[in-house]
Design a protein around this motif. Structure first.
Motif, PDB file in Angstrom:
ATOM      1  N   CYS A  80     -68.712 108.892  58.010  1.00 53.89           N
ATOM      2  CA  CYS A  80     -69.375 110.173  57.731  1.00 53.89           C
ATOM      3  C   CYS A  80     -69.644 110.567  56.341  1.00 53.89           C
ATOM      4  O   CYS A  80     -71.117 110.766  56.198  1.00 53.89           O
ATOM      5  CB  CYS A  80     -68.764 111.433  58.275  1.00 53.89           C
ATOM      6  SG  CYS A  80     -68.315 110.968  60.257  1.00 53.89           S
ATOM      7  N   ARG A  81     -68.893 110.454  55.510  1.00 53.00           N
ATOM      8  CA  ARG A  81     -69.123 110.689  54.053  1.00 53.00           C
ATOM      9  C   ARG A  81     -70.043 109.925  53.293  1.00 53.00           C
ATOM     10  O   ARG A  81     -70.936 110.006  52.534  1.00 53.00           O
ATOM     11  CB  ARG A  81     -67.625 110.877  53.357  1.00 53.00           C
ATOM     12  CG  ARG A  81     -66.792 112.091  53.754  1.00 53.00           C
ATOM     13  CD  ARG A  81     -65.874 112.715  52.845  1.00 53.00           C
ATOM     14  NE  ARG A  81     -65.490 113.903  53.300  1.00 53.00           N
ATOM     15  CZ  ARG A  81     -64.251 113.724  54.146  1.00 53.00           C
ATOM     16  NH1 ARG A  81     -63.649 112.917  54.413  1.00 53.00           N
ATOM     17  NH2 ARG A  81     -63.679 114.800  54.519  1.00 53.00           N
ATOM     18  N   GLU A  82     -69.833 108.525  53.797  1.00 57.30           N
ATOM     19  CA  GLU A  82     -70.875 107.562  53.346  1.00 57.30           C
ATOM     20  C   GLU A  82     -72.236 107.873  53.679  1.00 57.30           C
ATOM     21  O   GLU A  82     -73.301 107.368  53.003  1.00 57.30           O
ATOM     22  CB  GLU A  82     -70.519 105.870  53.805  1.00 57.30           C
ATOM     23  CG  GLU A  82     -69.300 105.538  53.166  1.00 57.30           C
ATOM     24  CD  GLU A  82     -68.767 104.412  53.865  1.00 57.30           C
ATOM     25  OE1 GLU A  82     -69.506 103.930  54.542  1.00 57.30           O
ATOM     26  OE2 GLU A  82     -67.469 103.980  53.797  1.00 57.30           O
ATOM     27  N   LEU A  93     -67.211 117.425  60.559  1.00 56.86           N
ATOM     28  CA  LEU A  93     -67.412 118.108  61.422  1.00 56.86           C
ATOM     29  C   LEU A  93     -69.070 118.231  61.856  1.00 56.86           C
ATOM     30  O   LEU A  93     -69.430 118.605  62.842  1.00 56.86           O
ATOM     31  CB  LEU A  93     -66.959 119.566  61.015  1.00 56.86           C
ATOM     32  CG  LEU A  93     -65.922 120.224  61.412  1.00 56.86           C
ATOM     33  CD1 LEU A  93     -65.330 121.346  61.032  1.00 56.86           C
ATOM     34  CD2 LEU A  93     -65.732 120.012  63.071  1.00 56.86           C
ATOM     35  N   GLN A  94     -70.122 118.149  60.805  1.00 55.60           N
ATOM     36  CA  GLN A  94     -71.364 117.863  60.955  1.00 55.60           C
ATOM     37  C   GLN A  94     -71.746 116.860  61.768  1.00 55.60           C
ATOM     38  O   GLN A  94     -72.521 117.046  62.771  1.00 55.60           O
ATOM     39  CB  GLN A  94     -72.064 117.699  59.436  1.00 55.60           C
ATOM     40  CG  GLN A  94     -71.962 118.861  58.822  1.00 55.60           C
ATOM     41  CD  GLN A  94     -72.344 118.890  57.279  1.00 55.60           C
ATOM     42  OE1 GLN A  94     -72.477 117.728  56.488  1.00 55.60           O
ATOM     43  NE2 GLN A  94     -73.077 119.663  56.617  1.00 55.60           N
ATOM     44  N   TYR A  95     -70.952 115.637  61.605  1.00 57.78           N
ATOM     45  CA  TYR A  95     -71.255 114.598  62.562  1.00 57.78           C
ATOM     46  C   TYR A  95     -70.572 115.028  63.998  1.00 57.78           C
ATOM     47  O   TYR A  95     -71.495 114.539  64.947  1.00 57.78           O
ATOM     48  CB  TYR A  95     -70.396 113.255  61.897  1.00 57.78           C
ATOM     49  CG  TYR A  95     -70.430 112.168  63.237  1.00 57.78           C
ATOM     50  CD1 TYR A  95     -71.582 111.673  63.526  1.00 57.78           C
ATOM     51  CD2 TYR A  95     -69.307 112.077  63.734  1.00 57.78           C
ATOM     52  CE1 TYR A  95     -71.509 110.643  64.742  1.00 57.78           C
ATOM     53  CE2 TYR A  95     -69.121 110.945  64.841  1.00 57.78           C
ATOM     54  CZ  TYR A  95     -70.293 110.153  65.048  1.00 57.78           C
ATOM     55  OH  TYR A  95     -70.408 109.263  66.181  1.00 57.78           O
ATOM     56  N   ASP A 117     -75.681 126.634  60.916  1.00 55.57           N
ATOM     57  CA  ASP A 117     -76.427 126.926  59.561  1.00 55.57           C
ATOM     58  C   ASP A 117     -76.678 125.830  58.563  1.00 55.57           C
ATOM     59  O   ASP A 117     -77.603 125.517  58.074  1.00 55.57           O
ATOM     60  CB  ASP A 117     -75.758 128.181  58.947  1.00 55.57           C
ATOM     61  CG  ASP A 117     -75.843 129.535  59.769  1.00 55.57           C
ATOM     62  OD1 ASP A 117     -76.718 129.692  60.738  1.00 55.57           O
ATOM     63  OD2 ASP A 117     -75.242 130.497  59.544  1.00 55.57           O
ATOM     64  N   ARG A 118     -75.267 125.366  58.412  1.00 56.44           N
ATOM     65  CA  ARG A 118     -75.621 124.205  57.389  1.00 56.44           C
ATOM     66  C   ARG A 118     -76.215 123.069  57.796  1.00 56.44           C
ATOM     67  O   ARG A 118     -76.838 122.645  57.047  1.00 56.44           O
ATOM     68  CB  ARG A 118     -73.952 123.789  57.062  1.00 56.44           C
ATOM     69  CG  ARG A 118     -73.193 124.874  56.196  1.00 56.44           C
ATOM     70  CD  ARG A 118     -71.775 124.330  55.507  1.00 56.44           C
ATOM     71  NE  ARG A 118     -71.044 123.775  56.583  1.00 56.44           N
ATOM     72  CZ  ARG A 118     -70.189 124.609  57.116  1.00 56.44           C
ATOM     73  NH1 ARG A 118     -69.964 125.974  57.009  1.00 56.44           N
ATOM     74  NH2 ARG A 118     -69.216 124.138  58.102  1.00 56.44           N
TER      75      ARG A 118
END
Length: 137
Positions: A32-34, A40-42, A78-79
């Motif tokens: 996810c970070r890559e 959580l966004q994923y 929101d993000r």
């Protein structure tokens, strides 16, 4: 000691399961970070992409899937909206209800990340002798 007390083997099995689960989650976090997302966004994108019964979900439904508080899920939406991954739309059926829809950029990211999870999912399936994933219709 009662007859239903856990044995050393029970603890070993639970430990092994938690270890394998944590390995999967750590690898997922890295993937996810890559791709510029938090885990959580994923998960939010994944739940929208895989939500049964529709192409959108309410904040309450997403909070349930994420096992999160409503207000935390609102902040997460929101993000994701600020990143151009999702958008809110008023429901056609009930104008008081807000639908969260996946946008093309969010769908593309979720699909790319999900594909990268497949080898580890197959490993877990083999490790725990799990039946295959249900076929999509």
């Amino acid at each position: 000691m009662s007859d239903d007390a856990l044995t050393k083997q029970d603890f070993q099995r639970l430990s092994h399961f938690r270890y394998q689960l944590r390995c999967f989650l750590r690898q997922s976090e890295d993937i996810c970070r890559e791709h510029g997302l938090t885990p959580l966004q994923y998960q939010l994108l994944l739940h929208l992409l895989g939500f049964e019964g529709g192409e959108w979900a309410s904040v309450g439904q997403l909070a349930e899937r994420l096992q999160a508080k409503h207000h935390g899920t609102v902040a997460l939406v929101d993000r994701c909206q600020q990143l151009g991954l999702v958008e809110r739309r008023p429901s056609r059926a009930d104008r008081r209800r807000i639908e969260v829809h996946l946008l093309p950029r969010g769908s593309e990211l979720a699909r790319r990340i999900a594909e990268l999870h497949q080898p580890e999912l197959r490993h877990l399936q083999e490790e725990f002798h799990l039946p295959g994933w249900p076929e999509s219709s």
